[in-house]
Design an enzyme around this catalytic site. Sequence first.
Site, short mmCIF file in Angstrom:
data_model
loop_
_atom_site.label_atom_id
_atom_site.label_comp_id
_atom_site.label_asym_id
_atom_site.label_seq_id
_atom_site.Cartn_x
_atom_site.Cartn_y
_atom_site.Cartn_z
N ASP A 1 -25.67 28.31 8.18
CA ASP A 1 -25.73 29.65 8.80
C ASP A 1 -25.47 30.74 7.76
OD1 ASP A 1 -23.87 31.46 11.30
OD2 ASP A 1 -26.01 31.45 10.89
N ASN B 1 -31.11 19.48 11.97
CA ASN B 1 -31.25 18.02 12.02
C ASN B 1 -30.38 17.43 10.92
OD1 ASN B 1 -33.17 17.62 14.16
ND2 ASN B 1 -34.63 18.69 12.85
N LYS C 1 -29.71 14.55 8.86
CA LYS C 1 -30.45 13.32 8.51
C LYS C 1 -29.54 12.23 7.94
CE LYS C 1 -34.79 15.01 8.94
NZ LYS C 1 -35.80 14.46 9.86
N ARG D 1 -38.66 42.58 14.57
CA ARG D 1 -37.23 42.41 14.23
C ARG D 1 -36.84 40.96 14.01
NH1 ARG D 1 -34.28 43.71 19.10
NH2 ARG D 1 -32.46 43.28 17.84
N LYS D 2 -37.77 40.04 14.32
CA LYS D 2 -37.44 38.61 14.28
C LYS D 2 -37.79 38.01 12.91
CE LYS D 2 -39.83 38.03 18.14
NZ LYS D 2 -40.48 37.39 19.32
C1 LIG Z 1 -24.64 39.86 9.54
C2 LIG Z 1 -23.61 40.35 8.59
C3 LIG Z 1 -22.51 39.30 8.38
C4 LIG Z 1 -21.61 39.59 7.19
C5 LIG Z 1 -21.18 38.36 6.41
C6 LIG Z 1 -22.27 37.92 5.44
C7 LIG Z 1 -22.11 36.49 5.06
C8 LIG Z 1 -23.42 35.82 4.84
C9 LIG Z 1 -24.25 35.87 6.03
C10 LIG Z 1 -23.60 35.18 7.20
C11 LIG Z 1 -24.43 35.48 8.43
C12 LIG Z 1 -23.87 34.80 9.61
C13 LIG Z 1 -24.68 35.24 10.80
C14 LIG Z 1 -23.95 34.82 12.02
O1 LIG Z 1 -23.27 33.84 12.07
S1 LIG Z 1 -24.13 35.83 13.34
C15 LIG Z 1 -23.01 35.12 14.49
C16 LIG Z 1 -23.69 34.20 15.47
N1 LIG Z 1 -24.67 34.93 16.23
C17 LIG Z 1 -24.27 35.74 17.25
O2 LIG Z 1 -23.10 35.87 17.57
C18 LIG Z 1 -25.38 36.49 17.93
C19 LIG Z 1 -25.08 36.71 19.41
N2 LIG Z 1 -26.31 37.20 20.03
C20 LIG Z 1 -26.60 38.51 20.00
O3 LIG Z 1 -25.86 39.34 19.51
C21 LIG Z 1 -27.94 38.90 20.57
O4 LIG Z 1 -28.45 37.88 21.40
C22 LIG Z 1 -28.97 39.17 19.46
C23 LIG Z 1 -28.49 40.35 18.62
C24 LIG Z 1 -29.15 37.93 18.59
C25 LIG Z 1 -30.30 39.50 20.12
O5 LIG Z 1 -30.06 40.50 21.06
P1 LIG Z 1 -31.02 41.80 21.11
O6 LIG Z 1 -30.64 42.54 22.35
O7 LIG Z 1 -30.98 42.49 19.82
O8 LIG Z 1 -32.47 41.15 21.24
P2 LIG Z 1 -33.19 40.64 22.58
O9 LIG Z 1 -32.25 39.81 23.40
O10 LIG Z 1 -33.83 41.83 23.22
O11 LIG Z 1 -34.28 39.65 21.96
C26 LIG Z 1 -35.21 40.20 21.01
C27 LIG Z 1 -36.22 39.12 20.77
O12 LIG Z 1 -35.59 37.97 20.19
C28 LIG Z 1 -35.77 36.85 21.03
N3 LIG Z 1 -34.52 36.09 21.06
C29 LIG Z 1 -33.29 36.58 21.32
N4 LIG Z 1 -32.38 35.59 21.28
C30 LIG Z 1 -33.07 34.45 21.02
C31 LIG Z 1 -32.71 33.08 20.87
N5 LIG Z 1 -31.44 32.69 21.00
N6 LIG Z 1 -33.66 32.18 20.60
C32 LIG Z 1 -34.96 32.58 20.46
N7 LIG Z 1 -35.38 33.84 20.60
C33 LIG Z 1 -34.44 34.77 20.88
C34 LIG Z 1 -36.07 37.39 22.41
O13 LIG Z 1 -36.84 36.45 23.12
C35 LIG Z 1 -36.86 38.62 22.07
O14 LIG Z 1 -38.18 38.22 21.73
P3 LIG Z 1 -39.42 39.10 22.31
O15 LIG Z 1 -39.27 39.02 23.82
O16 LIG Z 1 -39.21 40.50 21.79
O17 LIG Z 1 -40.63 38.40 21.79
#
Ligand SMILES: CCCCCCCCCCCCCC(=O)SCCNC(=O)CCNC(=O)[C@H](O)C(C)(C)COP(=O)(O)OP(=O)(O)OC[C@H]1O[C@@H](n2cnc3c(N)ncnc32)[C@H](O)[C@@H]1OP(=O)(O)O
Length: 207
Positions: A117, A139, A141, A162-163
């Site tokens: 992740d 997966n 393995k 956005r995806k």
């Molecule tokens: C990031 C910065 C971190 C800093 C540290 C850096 C370290 C390194 C990096 C570490 C990084 C670590 C990172 C981490 O660990 S992030 C932590 C783990 N993730 C979360 O906690 C995210 C929780 N979920 C949310 O906040 C919302 O659901 C999000 C923001 C993801 C979308 O909510 P939002 O209201 O914005 O969008 P929407 O619901 O209108 O959907 C929009 C589109 O997306 C499609 N869709 C949505 N969900 C899914 C799904 N599950 N499978 C497939 N598709 C999905 C949906 O069908 C639609 O498609 P379409 O209908 O438009 O075609």
Amino acid sequence: MDLSLPNPSWSKDMRLLFDQFMKKSEDGSWKHLPSYKNKFSRRIEDIKVFFPDAKLIKEKISQAQLFPRNFEEGLGFEYAMFHNHAEDRTVCIFQGGPYLQGAPGFLHGGAIATMIDSTLGMTALIAGGIVMTANLNINFKRPIPLCSVVVINSQVDKVEGRKLFLSCNIRSVDEQTLYSEATSKNLCLFWVWFSLSYISLGFVFGV
Ligand SMILES: CCCCCCCCCCCCCC(=O)SCCNC(=O)CCNC(=O)[C@H](O)C(C)(C)COP(=O)(O)OP(=O)(O)OC[C@H]1O[C@@H](n2cnc3c(N)ncnc32)[C@H](O)[C@@H]1OP(=O)(O)O
């Protein structure tokens, strides 16, 4: 302090890989991504704008740390990431310490998922700005031996609005063993792409 630099707990393989990628970075094609316990760029702090629940963190801010960075040296996640902008891919060299045990002598699946992740998230972050992982499929393995060194290769496969669709695999240092494969869908939280600023952000941003 940048925690993605060699320390006494790193094995020979870990140091060799680090040196190889630092050498590759000399011509600018690869870039070492620094990594801090709890230092984020201002833009990453913006993420709280999207999630008002973050207020809890405000009260605990002094304790907040990046999860993989809060183990004592050598006992948890020892890793360093390198990004290749032209190929839109990120490589993470990772040595999982003894506190990450799942089955006796092997890494816990959650520890593997954490590094997957983090690497995919960083790749997405550099490509598309502040992102959240929406979906992560792994997966497993082969089990990863505890304290061994592995290489996580991640890339952006497709972008639709956005995806961001990404994939990665985890291989042994000699590339002979495929340990895990994963795909993820990350959602960019900003409507407008700031890839240029995020490329720079990615390089100044700790992972
Ligand atoms: C990031 C910065 C971190 C800093 C540290 C850096 C370290 C390194 C990096 C570490 C990084 C670590 C990172 C981490 O660990 S992030 C932590 C783990 N993730 C979360 O906690 C995210 C929780 N979920 C949310 O906040 C919302 O659901 C999000 C923001 C993801 C979308 O909510 P939002 O209201 O914005 O969008 P929407 O619901 O209108 O959907 C929009 C589109 O997306 C499609 N869709 C949505 N969900 C899914 C799904 N599950 N499978 C497939 N598709 C999905 C949906 O069908 C639609 O498609 P379409 O209908 O438009 O075609």
